[in-house]
Design a protein around this motif. Sequence first.
Motif, short mmCIF file in Angstrom:
data_model
loop_
_atom_site.label_atom_id
_atom_site.label_comp_id
_atom_site.label_asym_id
_atom_site.label_seq_id
_atom_site.Cartn_x
_atom_site.Cartn_y
_atom_site.Cartn_z
N THR A 31 0.92 -1.06 0.02
CA THR A 31 0.14 0.15 0.21
C THR A 31 0.88 1.30 0.07
O THR A 31 0.69 2.40 -0.31
N ASP A 32 2.27 0.88 0.32
CA ASP A 32 3.07 2.21 0.36
C ASP A 32 4.51 1.50 0.31
O ASP A 32 4.86 0.66 1.13
N PRO A 33 5.35 1.53 -1.06
CA PRO A 33 6.42 0.79 -1.27
C PRO A 33 7.44 1.20 -0.25
O PRO A 33 8.55 0.02 -0.10
N GLN A 34 7.39 2.18 0.51
CA GLN A 34 8.36 2.66 1.46
C GLN A 34 8.21 2.01 2.97
O GLN A 34 9.01 1.71 3.55
N GLU A 35 6.81 1.95 3.28
CA GLU A 35 6.41 1.67 4.67
C GLU A 35 5.60 0.34 4.82
O GLU A 35 5.72 -0.29 5.84
N ASP A 36 4.77 -0.12 3.84
CA ASP A 36 3.98 -1.16 4.00
C ASP A 36 3.87 -2.03 2.97
O ASP A 36 3.20 -1.64 1.73
N TRP A 37 4.64 -3.34 2.98
CA TRP A 37 4.71 -4.06 1.84
C TRP A 37 4.76 -5.43 2.12
O TRP A 37 5.25 -5.79 3.43
N PHE A 38 4.40 -6.80 1.35
CA PHE A 38 4.52 -7.91 1.63
C PHE A 38 4.96 -8.61 0.60
O PHE A 38 4.75 -8.38 -0.57
N MET A 39 5.88 -9.56 0.73
CA MET A 39 6.53 -10.52 -0.36
C MET A 39 6.46 -11.91 -0.11
O MET A 39 6.79 -12.33 1.13
N LEU A 40 6.27 -12.71 -1.16
CA LEU A 40 6.22 -14.28 -1.04
C LEU A 40 7.01 -14.62 -1.94
O LEU A 40 7.11 -14.35 -3.31
N GLY A 41 8.19 -15.48 -1.70
CA GLY A 41 9.14 -15.88 -2.77
C GLY A 41 10.00 -17.22 -2.38
O GLY A 41 9.20 -17.82 -1.50
N LEU A 42 10.75 -17.76 -3.04
CA LEU A 42 11.67 -18.71 -2.83
C LEU A 42 13.13 -18.62 -2.62
O LEU A 42 13.52 -17.45 -3.44
N ARG A 43 13.64 -18.93 -1.71
CA ARG A 43 15.27 -18.78 -1.53
C ARG A 43 15.72 -20.27 -0.99
O ARG A 43 15.20 -21.01 -0.20
N ASP A 44 16.73 -20.62 -2.07
CA ASP A 44 17.02 -21.97 -1.99
C ASP A 44 16.03 -23.00 -2.09
O ASP A 44 15.88 -24.00 -1.32
N GLY A 45 14.87 -22.85 -2.80
CA GLY A 45 13.67 -23.58 -3.23
C GLY A 45 12.70 -23.68 -2.09
O GLY A 45 11.49 -24.28 -2.34
N ARG A 46 12.75 -23.05 -1.10
CA ARG A 46 11.72 -23.02 -0.10
C ARG A 46 11.10 -21.55 0.21
O ARG A 46 11.71 -20.74 -0.11
N PRO A 47 9.77 -21.78 0.45
CA PRO A 47 9.14 -20.36 0.66
C PRO A 47 9.69 -19.58 1.91
O PRO A 47 10.34 -20.02 2.77
N GLU A 48 9.53 -18.49 1.34
CA GLU A 48 9.89 -17.11 2.13
C GLU A 48 8.98 -15.97 2.19
O GLU A 48 8.70 -15.66 1.22
N ILE A 49 8.62 -15.76 3.39
CA ILE A 49 7.98 -14.50 3.46
C ILE A 49 8.43 -13.34 4.04
O ILE A 49 9.31 -13.51 5.10
N GLN A 50 8.49 -12.13 3.53
CA GLN A 50 9.01 -10.84 4.07
C GLN A 50 7.78 -9.85 4.12
O GLN A 50 6.89 -9.63 3.23
N HIS A 52 6.73 -5.83 5.86
CA HIS A 52 7.45 -4.85 6.50
C HIS A 52 6.29 -3.50 6.76
O HIS A 52 5.68 -3.44 5.62
N ASN A 53 5.96 -3.29 7.93
CA ASN A 53 4.71 -2.20 8.12
C ASN A 53 5.25 -1.45 9.34
O ASN A 53 6.54 -1.61 9.95
N ARG A 54 4.49 -0.62 9.82
CA ARG A 54 4.76 0.11 10.90
C ARG A 54 4.78 -0.58 12.19
O ARG A 54 5.42 -0.21 13.41
N LEU A 55 4.18 -1.70 12.27
CA LEU A 55 4.10 -2.66 13.33
C LEU A 55 4.77 -3.65 13.47
O LEU A 55 5.29 -4.31 14.44
N ALA A 56 5.53 -4.32 12.22
CA ALA A 56 6.14 -5.63 12.29
C ALA A 56 7.36 -5.28 11.03
O ALA A 56 6.91 -4.85 10.12
N GLN A 57 8.52 -5.83 11.28
CA GLN A 57 9.21 -6.28 9.94
C GLN A 57 9.87 -7.47 10.31
O GLN A 57 10.76 -7.87 11.41
#
Length: 291
Positions: A31-50, A52-57
């Motif tokens: 909703t804000d690329p600097q302050e509030d974002w979410f990413m789901l991807g793969l790292r070394d073949g395994r799922p990873e969630i990132q 970042h918002n005002r309450l949690a990183q």
Amino acid sequence: MTFDFTKIRKTSSSFELQTWDPEGVIFYGDTDPQEDWFMLGLRDGRPEIQMHNRLAQLTVGAGPRLDDGRWHQLVPALDGCLRRDSWLDQQAQASVSTLSSSLRSCSVESQPGTFFPPGARAEFSLRDLPQPHAEPWAFSLDLGLQLAAGSGRLLALGSPENPPWLSLQLQDQKVILSSASGPPLHLPLVLGPHLQLKLTTSGVILSQGPEKEILALPLLGPGSLLNLWGQPQGRLFLGALPGEAALASFCLDGLWAQGQKLDMDQALSRSQNIWTHSCPRSLGNDTNTTH
């Protein structure tokens, strides 16, 4: 894809993923690329969630490798029940009540295990299982049967397009081991001690406690059971075969291949009405629907 949050009426999403790529972004949203974002991807073949918002990183990675070229669903079902729940507002409460009427009754007393209601099935690729010993060639399967009722298939070894090479069935309180050729073996069913199938180059040994039966099979040569491990379509089937009507229901306190316990959530495919981590303490009419 762009979503208007003011028009969203559903709070969950699901999809299936197929990739050979061990690293990359599956999806990213903000909703804000600097302050509030979410990413789901793969790292070394395994799922990873990132996130970042005002309450949690946070960055969290977990789960099995998904970069094997197969289709994977990223929303695994949880085998469990809720009670004393209060959801949002009255409209949400009505929706939840309507949904739960189609699920199995959570009043059923349960215990740890895996429950297959009649007709349920699961399928593992033999290539995903612990591999047979090489010298001498040997492979073992152990089933811990807690409860069993009706008649039907417990497990089979084969491929999807052909009749099974080896099959273990439940019938009239007996366990029947049969092959594509030769007479079947019968063993009285006793709940508690593990049923063990041991495959060797000379045949198959079915045992439970002190009881033992030996089925002579041509495990070597073209088209043999042993060669299933060299085929991409080699499978371990649990419960009913695809397209098969079976009336057996059973509970397992575990399934072991080569001494390693198998996780039903890691099956290549399975029926949604299997209780992956629980069993009813008795088999009644209210244990035949989704958990």
